[in-house]
Structure formats: C-alpha cells, structure tokens
Design a protein around this motif. Structure first.
Motif, PDB file in Angstrom:
ATOM      1  N   GLY A 243       9.138  10.779 112.884  1.00  0.00           N
ATOM      2  CA  GLY A 243      10.073  10.195 113.814  1.00  0.00           C
ATOM      3  C   GLY A 243      11.491  10.237 113.293  1.00  0.00           C
ATOM      4  N   ILE A 244      12.405   9.828 114.122  1.00  0.00           N
ATOM      5  CA  ILE A 244      13.811   9.857 113.763  1.00  0.00           C
ATOM      6  C   ILE A 244      14.101   8.824 112.681  1.00  0.00           C
ATOM      7  N   GLN A 245      14.937   9.204 111.722  1.00  0.00           N
ATOM      8  CA  GLN A 245      15.341   8.298 110.650  1.00  0.00           C
ATOM      9  C   GLN A 245      16.743   7.792 110.929  1.00  0.00           C
ATOM     10  N   VAL A 246      16.948   6.490 110.702  1.00  0.00           N
ATOM     11  CA  VAL A 246      18.248   5.871 110.912  1.00  0.00           C
ATOM     12  C   VAL A 246      18.654   5.179 109.622  1.00  0.00           C
ATOM     13  N   GLU A 247      19.799   5.526 109.096  1.00  0.00           N
ATOM     14  CA  GLU A 247      20.271   4.943 107.841  1.00  0.00           C
ATOM     15  C   GLU A 247      21.610   4.266 108.060  1.00  0.00           C
ATOM     16  N   GLN A 248      21.735   3.035 107.570  1.00  0.00           N
ATOM     17  CA  GLN A 248      22.986   2.307 107.703  1.00  0.00           C
ATOM     18  C   GLN A 248      23.579   2.044 106.326  1.00  0.00           C
ATOM     19  N   SER A 249      24.896   2.078 106.283  1.00  0.00           N
ATOM     20  CA  SER A 249      25.583   1.764 105.033  1.00  0.00           C
ATOM     21  C   SER A 249      26.901   1.054 105.328  1.00  0.00           C
ATOM     22  N   PRO A 250      27.342   0.187 104.394  1.00  0.00           N
ATOM     23  CA  PRO A 250      26.595  -0.263 103.220  1.00  0.00           C
ATOM     24  C   PRO A 250      25.516  -1.265 103.628  1.00  0.00           C
ATOM     25  N   PRO A 251      24.602  -1.599 102.761  1.00  0.00           N
ATOM     26  CA  PRO A 251      23.595  -2.614 103.092  1.00  0.00           C
ATOM     27  C   PRO A 251      24.198  -4.012 103.179  1.00  0.00           C
ATOM     28  N   ASP A 252      25.188  -4.280 102.346  1.00  0.00           N
ATOM     29  CA  ASP A 252      25.838  -5.591 102.325  1.00  0.00           C
ATOM     30  C   ASP A 252      27.346  -5.396 102.227  1.00  0.00           C
ATOM     31  N   LEU A 253      28.063  -6.320 102.864  1.00  0.00           N
ATOM     32  CA  LEU A 253      29.520  -6.238 102.873  1.00  0.00           C
ATOM     33  C   LEU A 253      30.072  -7.654 102.869  1.00  0.00           C
ATOM     34  N   ILE A 254      30.943  -7.936 101.898  1.00  0.00           N
ATOM     35  CA  ILE A 254      31.595  -9.246 101.836  1.00  0.00           C
ATOM     36  C   ILE A 254      33.071  -9.033 102.098  1.00  0.00           C
ATOM     37  N   LEU A 255      33.602  -9.769 103.060  1.00  0.00           N
ATOM     38  CA  LEU A 255      34.992  -9.599 103.471  1.00  0.00           C
ATOM     39  C   LEU A 255      35.733 -10.917 103.390  1.00  0.00           C
ATOM     40  N   GLN A 256      37.008 -10.814 103.107  1.00  0.00           N
ATOM     41  CA  GLN A 256      37.886 -11.969 103.248  1.00  0.00           C
ATOM     42  C   GLN A 256      38.360 -12.007 104.695  1.00  0.00           C
ATOM     43  N   GLU A 257      38.473 -13.177 105.232  1.00  0.00           N
ATOM     44  CA  GLU A 257      38.943 -13.308 106.617  1.00  0.00           C
ATOM     45  C   GLU A 257      40.244 -12.545 106.817  1.00  0.00           C
ATOM     46  N   GLY A 258      40.299 -11.785 107.892  1.00  0.00           N
ATOM     47  CA  GLY A 258      41.490 -11.000 108.186  1.00  0.00           C
ATOM     48  C   GLY A 258      41.395  -9.556 107.748  1.00  0.00           C
ATOM     49  N   ALA A 259      40.389  -9.232 106.932  1.00  0.00           N
ATOM     50  CA  ALA A 259      40.242  -7.857 106.453  1.00  0.00           C
ATOM     51  C   ALA A 259      39.625  -6.971 107.531  1.00  0.00           C
ATOM     52  N   ASN A 260      39.792  -5.666 107.340  1.00  0.00           N
ATOM     53  CA  ASN A 260      39.183  -4.667 108.223  1.00  0.00           C
ATOM     54  C   ASN A 260      38.014  -4.008 107.488  1.00  0.00           C
ATOM     55  N   SER A 261      37.060  -3.478 108.253  1.00  0.00           N
ATOM     56  CA  SER A 261      35.924  -2.816 107.604  1.00  0.00           C
ATOM     57  C   SER A 261      35.317  -1.779 108.538  1.00  0.00           C
ATOM     58  N   THR A 262      34.541  -0.870 107.929  1.00  0.00           N
ATOM     59  CA  THR A 262      33.847   0.172 108.678  1.00  0.00           C
ATOM     60  C   THR A 262      32.389   0.201 108.269  1.00  0.00           C
ATOM     61  N   LEU A 263      31.506   0.174 109.247  1.00  0.00           N
ATOM     62  CA  LEU A 263      30.073   0.285 109.018  1.00  0.00           C
ATOM     63  C   LEU A 263      29.627   1.645 109.551  1.00  0.00           C
ATOM     64  N   ARG A 264      28.645   2.234 108.869  1.00  0.00           N
ATOM     65  CA  ARG A 264      28.220   3.581 109.241  1.00  0.00           C
ATOM     66  C   ARG A 264      26.740   3.611 109.593  1.00  0.00           C
ATOM     67  N   CYS A 265      26.413   4.480 110.535  1.00  0.00           N
ATOM     68  CA  CYS A 265      25.028   4.695 110.965  1.00  0.00           C
ATOM     69  C   CYS A 265      24.804   6.197 111.046  1.00  0.00           C
ATOM     70  N   ASN A 266      23.887   6.709 110.229  1.00  0.00           N
ATOM     71  CA  ASN A 266      23.503   8.126 110.277  1.00  0.00           C
ATOM     72  C   ASN A 266      22.111   8.247 110.884  1.00  0.00           C
TER      73      ASN A 266
END
Lengths: 109, 114
Positions: free
Chosen positions: A1-24
């Motif tokens: 079946g199709i494999q789905v991978e997400q990264s990073p597994p964990d992300l800690i941010l300070q309020e107001g920061a920007n971030s990017t999550l990925r899905c392959n």
C-alpha cells in the motif's frame, strides 16, 4: 500500500514563530488532507488539497502532486496551534485513507 | 451545521459490560465511519457505512458491532471488551464513499476497559 511519511516527528515552537511541516507519499494520489488533532482529541480537517496552494488564516498548505509531497505552513504560531498534525491520502483501495504518523507541535507562550 | 457529534465523551466499562457509542451528523453525508485511535498513533479504520449499509469491516472482532439506524446516526455496540480495546473511538462522515472525499471527524469517545 501507499506509504506516508511526515517530518519532523516533533516540533517545539515559541509563540509567534513560523514553521513548516512536510508530508511525503510513495505513490500518485488524487487528493490529500491535513488534519489537526487538539490535546482533547478533536480532529479538525484543515485542508483538502489535491494540488496547488490553499490558505486558511495563519495556515496554508501546498501540495506538489508530481513530486509526491505536501507542506503545511504555520505562521505566527499560537498556543492553540499545539497538537498533532496528520496528513492522509487515499490508499489504492479507495475507501481507506492512509495516515502519516503525525507531527506533534508544541507552542510555548 | 458541519458537526459530527459523539456521545459519551468518556466511558469506563468492565469486561462483562455492554455499552454503546453514538454518533450523529446532519450534513446529509451518505458515508459514515468508525475509527480507533491508540495514544500517539494515527486513527485506524474499523467500519464504513455507505447509504446506511455496512460496506467495509476491517476484520474487526465481533465484540464490536456497528449499527446504522438511519442516514444521520451511527452506533457502535460494545460487549465483552478486553483491556487492550481501551482507546479513543472516532466517528467520521463524508459526502460519499470513496474516502477520497473530505472527511469530518467527531470529538471521539475515550474508552477505558477495566
């Protein structure tokens, strides 16, 4: 079946920061969904995005189907953005969604 | 109304008890689903109902018995559960099957089996 991978597994941010999550994903898909599960268990559908870019407030998502990935952008993060973010794509059996393992986001005040 | 409503929110039951989980949607969706989610894992599909008929059973043990009384309601009857069945049980709906359609989830029932 199709494999789905997400990264990073964990992300800690300070309020107001920007971030990017990925899905392959390992195979061609005709749609992709992003979900946010808050600390109380509620799963909210953030985006239904087969291709291109969509925006919803401080969140936006881009899917590049030809390269088999999607990105979720969080801008000016807030503590309410904490939780687990899942991406999901249809499996080869159309009735079933294949979920990634999720990215756990913690936003600190 | 874009909500899927689940009751109860929390349930504690013994291994000999019989209980039911309930799910309701008023979006006119014709597909409804039960998912099971263990801590720190993604949801796992259990059952799919399409036009009030059971279309998919993902090899779920018979101690879980789904029921779709009408197009808006979905129940999950529980009997003789095991402690390993403790999990978050999520109901979802979509306009149609296949689930390539946008999926809407309820807030879940946190089940503990003692």
């Amino acid at each position: 079946g199709i494999q789905v991978e997400q990264s990073p597994p964990d992300l800690i941010l300070q309020e107001g920061a920007n971030s990017t999550l990925r899905c392959n994903f390992s195979d061609s898909v005709n749609n992709l969904q992003w979900f946010h599960q808050n600390p109380w268990g509620q799963l909210i559908n953030l985006f239904y995005i087969p291709s291109g870019t969509k925006q919803n407030g401080r969140l936006s998502a881009t899917t590049v189907a030809t390269e088999r990935y999607s990105l979720l952008y969080i801008s000016s993060s807030q503590t309410t953005d904490s939780g687990v973010y899942f991406c999901a794509v249809p499996s080869s059996n159309d009735y079933k969604l294949s979920f990634g393992a999720g990215t756990t986001v913690t936003v600190r005040a | 109304d874009t909500e899927v409503t689940q009751t109860p929110k929390h349930l504690v039951m013994g291994m000999t008890n019989k209980k039911s989980l309930k799910c309701e949607q008023h979006m006119g969706h014709r597909a409804m689903y039960w998912y099971k989610q263990k801590a720190k894992k993604p949801p796992e599909l259990m059952f799919v109902y399409s036009y009030e008929k059971l279309s998919i059973n993902e090899s779920v043990p018979s101690r879980f018995s789904p029921e779709c009384p009408n197009s808006s309601l979905l129940n999950l009857h529980l009997h003789a559960l095991q402690p390993e069945d403790s999990a978050l049980y999520l109901c979802a709906s979509s306009q149609n099957v296949p689930t390539g359609e946008k999926l809407f989830f309820g807030s879940g029932t946190q089940l503990s089996v003692l």
